[in-house]
Scaffold this active site. Structure first.
Site, PDB file in Angstrom:
ATOM      1  N   LYS A 151      34.371  28.471  32.544  1.00 23.85           N
ATOM      2  CA  LYS A 151      35.207  27.909  33.597  1.00 23.85           C
ATOM      3  C   LYS A 151      34.708  26.518  33.976  1.00 23.85           C
ATOM      4  O   LYS A 151      35.416  25.549  33.855  1.00 23.85           O
ATOM      5  CB  LYS A 151      35.209  28.825  34.832  1.00 23.85           C
ATOM      6  CG  LYS A 151      35.611  30.260  34.539  1.00 23.85           C
ATOM      7  CD  LYS A 151      37.074  30.381  34.125  1.00 23.85           C
ATOM      8  CE  LYS A 151      37.407  31.677  33.406  1.00 23.85           C
ATOM      9  NZ  LYS A 151      37.237  32.897  34.154  1.00 23.85           N
ATOM     10  N   ASP A 167      30.132  37.085  41.858  1.00 21.67           N
ATOM     11  CA  ASP A 167      30.711  36.473  40.659  1.00 21.67           C
ATOM     12  C   ASP A 167      31.196  35.083  41.076  1.00 21.67           C
ATOM     13  O   ASP A 167      32.127  34.956  41.862  1.00 21.67           O
ATOM     14  CB  ASP A 167      31.886  37.346  40.182  1.00 21.67           C
ATOM     15  CG  ASP A 167      32.670  36.733  39.030  1.00 21.67           C
ATOM     16  OD1 ASP A 167      32.342  35.613  38.585  1.00 21.67           O
ATOM     17  OD2 ASP A 167      33.628  37.386  38.567  1.00 21.67           O
ATOM     18  N   TRP A 170      39.777  39.927  39.359  1.00 19.14           N
ATOM     19  CA  TRP A 170      38.432  40.083  38.796  1.00 19.14           C
ATOM     20  C   TRP A 170      37.546  40.976  39.647  1.00 19.14           C
ATOM     21  O   TRP A 170      36.718  41.731  39.123  1.00 19.14           O
ATOM     22  CB  TRP A 170      37.774  38.716  38.570  1.00 19.14           C
ATOM     23  CG  TRP A 170      38.546  37.848  37.634  1.00 19.14           C
ATOM     24  CD1 TRP A 170      39.062  36.611  37.903  1.00 19.14           C
ATOM     25  CD2 TRP A 170      38.917  38.137  36.270  1.00 19.14           C
ATOM     26  NE1 TRP A 170      39.723  36.126  36.803  1.00 19.14           N
ATOM     27  CE2 TRP A 170      39.658  37.041  35.795  1.00 19.14           C
ATOM     28  CE3 TRP A 170      38.703  39.218  35.425  1.00 19.14           C
ATOM     29  CZ2 TRP A 170      40.173  36.986  34.501  1.00 19.14           C
ATOM     30  CZ3 TRP A 170      39.217  39.178  34.143  1.00 19.14           C
ATOM     31  CH2 TRP A 170      39.943  38.067  33.698  1.00 19.14           C
TER      32      TRP A 170
HETATM   33  C1  PLP Z   1      37.457  34.334  33.965  1.00 21.02           C
HETATM   34  C2  PLP Z   1      36.807  35.161  34.975  1.00 21.02           C
HETATM   35  C3  PLP Z   1      36.248  36.396  34.654  1.00 21.02           C
HETATM   36  C4  PLP Z   1      36.317  37.000  33.277  1.00 21.02           C
HETATM   37  O1  PLP Z   1      35.457  36.342  32.433  1.00 21.02           O
HETATM   38  P1  PLP Z   1      35.130  36.853  30.934  1.00 21.02           P
HETATM   39  O2  PLP Z   1      34.095  35.897  30.481  1.00 21.02           O
HETATM   40  O3  PLP Z   1      36.407  36.757  30.159  1.00 21.02           O
HETATM   41  O4  PLP Z   1      34.627  38.235  31.019  1.00 21.02           O
HETATM   42  C5  PLP Z   1      35.596  37.079  35.675  1.00 21.02           C
HETATM   43  N1  PLP Z   1      35.497  36.580  36.908  1.00 21.02           N
HETATM   44  C6  PLP Z   1      36.033  35.397  37.237  1.00 21.02           C
HETATM   45  C7  PLP Z   1      35.891  34.876  38.629  1.00 21.02           C
HETATM   46  C8  PLP Z   1      36.701  34.644  36.287  1.00 21.02           C
HETATM   47  O5  PLP Z   1      37.234  33.459  36.614  1.00 21.02           O
END
Ligand code: PLP
Length: 360
Positions: free
Chosen positions: A195, A171, A101
Site C-alpha cells: 500500500k 493493522d 479487513w
Molecule cells: C490490502 C489490505 C489488507 C490485505 O492485504 P494482503 O496483503 O492482500 O493480505 C489488509 N488490511 C488492510 C488495511 C489492507 O489495506
C-alpha cells in the site's frame, strides 16, 4: 516512457526516485556484479540491505528498543492468523469492526480463540469510526484489535481506542509511514508493504518483545511463530529479499523528504485539495463522515452509477488510473499514498471540475 497518475489502493504508486535507483542497480548492485534478486540472503551485501532497512525504519518511527522489527511474508492475511496464534493466553480477544479487513481478521481469529466484536460501524456501511472511548472490553482479553485505516471505506482512527489497559494490535497497512505514530501505545503494529511502503510480498511487523511467546500450541507451524523470526532477525528462511530492498529505499526516500512530520504535512495538504473540492462540488461528494476521513484513501460518488462509470472511463483515458471504488461500495476511490505528488491530486481535481462543468 510515460508515467501516469496511479490512484490504485494497492499495489500502489512508488516514489519515482526509488524506481529509478532500482533500475540503475538492476544489473549490478553497487559493483558486486549482480542484481539484488540474484544474491544470497546470507551475503554481506544483503545483510547491510536488511540491517539498514530496519535501522531507517527505527529512525523514522522512533521505535523503542524493546520492540522487534520483522520482515515477513504472507501479507496482512497471514497476520490475521499469526496474531491470535501467538498472542493468545486466555483465548479471548476483542475486535473493533470498521470494515472489510477488520472483519476478515475477526473471522480468522474466531478459528483459534473467542473473538468478540466490541464495536462496529457496519450499520452505516462503515462510513465512520465508532466512539471507542468506553467499550465493553473483556476482562480477560489478550488484545484489542483495530484496522487503523480502512482502505476500502476511507476511514481512519484519529483517536486510538481506550483498551482499558489491554494490548492494542493494529493493522496499519494503508496508513503506515503516512504520519508519525507513537509506537509505545501499541503491542503490535503490522503493515502489508504494497500500500504505502513497497512492493507486494513483504509485511512489516513491529512487536513488543514481551508479547513474543517462547511457546505456542504445538500444532502451530514454525514459520507462524513470531519467535522464529525474531530470533533469526527475519532470516530464518529466505526472506522476500528484493521487496525488502525496495522498502529500504522507500525508507531512505522518506528520510530525505524530511521524515514523517514532513510527510504528514504533505499528505494533509494533498487530502485537503481533494476534500475541499468534494465539499464544494455539486456533482461529486465524499461518502465518509468528516471526522473519520482518511488521508490516504478518499472514496467519492456522484450518486448516479452511470455517471460514475462515465467519469471513471474518461478519467482513465485522461491518464488518471485505478479510480474505480471497491466493488462492495461502488463509485470512485482515489488512493493518495506518500508517493502520489501534490500535482497528481491537483490535476485530478482540475479534471473533476471540468467533468462537473460538462455534466451538470
Ligand atoms: C490490502 C489490505 C489488507 C490485505 O492485504 P494482503 O496483503 O492482500 O493480505 C489488509 N488490511 C488492510 C488495511 C489492507 O489495506
Amino acid at each position: 516512457m510515460k508515467r501516469i497518475y496511479n490512484f490504485s489502493a494497492g499495489p500502489a504508486v512508488l516514489p519515482e526516485d526509488v524506481l529509478r535507483e532500482a533500475a540503475d542497480e538492476m544489473l549490478d548492485y553497487q559493483g558486486c556484479g549482480m542484481s539484488v534478486m540474484e544474491m544470497s540472503h546470507r551475503s554481506k551485501e544483503f545483510e547491510s540491505i536488511i540491517g539498514e532497512a530496519e535501522q531507517d525504519l527505527r529512525d523514522l518511527l522512533s521505535i523503542p528498543d524493546n520492540y522487534k522489527v520483522l520482515f515477513l511474508q504472507g501479507g496482512a492475511h497471514l497476520q490475521f492468523a499469526m496474531l491470535p496464534l501467538n498472542l493468545m493466553k486466555n483465548g479471548v480477544a476483542d475486535y473493533i469492526i470498521t470494515g472489510h479487513w477488520a472483519k476478515r481478521a475477526f473471522t480468522e481469529a474466531k478459528k483459534y480463540l473467542k473473538a468478540n466484536a466490541v464495536a462496529s460501524s457496519e450499520d452505516k456501511t462503515f462510513s465512520y469510526i465508532p466512539d471507542c472511548s468506553d467499550l465493553p472490553i473483556s476482562e480477560d482479553a489478550d488484545y484489542v484489535y483495530i484496522c487503523e485505516n480502512n482502505t476500502i471505506y476511507g476511514t481512519k482512527f484519529h483517536t486510538l481506542p481506550n483498551t482499558k489497559g489491554k494490548t492494542l494490535v493494529a493493522d496499519v497497512s494503508s496508513c503506515f509511514l503516512s504520519e508519525p505514530m507513537d509506537v509505545s501505545k501499541y503491542g503490535v503494529i503490522y503493515s502489508g508493504a504494497q500500500k504505502n511502503i513497497g512492493p507486494a510480498g513483504v509485511v512489516v511487523v513491529i512487536i513488543r518483545e514481551d508479547l513474543i511467546p517462547d511457546e505456542v500450541a504445538p500444532t502451530v507451524p514454525t514459520m507462524l511463530q513470531f519467535k522464529t523470526h525474531a530470533d533469526n532477525k527475519s532470516l530464518f528462511n529466505t526472506p522476500p529479499a528484493y521487496g525488502i530492498y525496495i522498502c529500504g529505499k522507500v525508507f531512505k526516500w522518506l528520510k530525505k523528504q524530511g521524515g514523517l512530520e514532513a510527510m504528514q504535512k504533505r499528505n494533509e495538504q494533498k487530502a485537503a485539495i481533494l476534500y475541499n473540492y468534494l465539499d464544494s462540488s455539486r456533482l461529486f461528494h465524499g461518502t465518509v463522515e468528516k471526522a473519520s476521513r482518511s488521508l490516504m484513501n478518499v472514496p467519492f460518488v456522484t450518486g448516479d452509477a452511470d455517471l460514475d462509470a462515465k467519469f471513471i472511463k474518461e478519467a482513465t483515458a485522461a491518464g488518471f488510473a485505478n479510480l474505480k471504488g471497491h466493488r462492495s461500495v461502488g463509485g470512485m476511490r482515489a488512493s493518495i499514498y506518500n508517493a502520489m505528488p501534490v500535482e497528481g491530486v491537483q490535476a485530478l481535481v482540475d479534471f473533476m471540475k471540468k467533468f462537473e462543468a460538462e455534466n451538470s
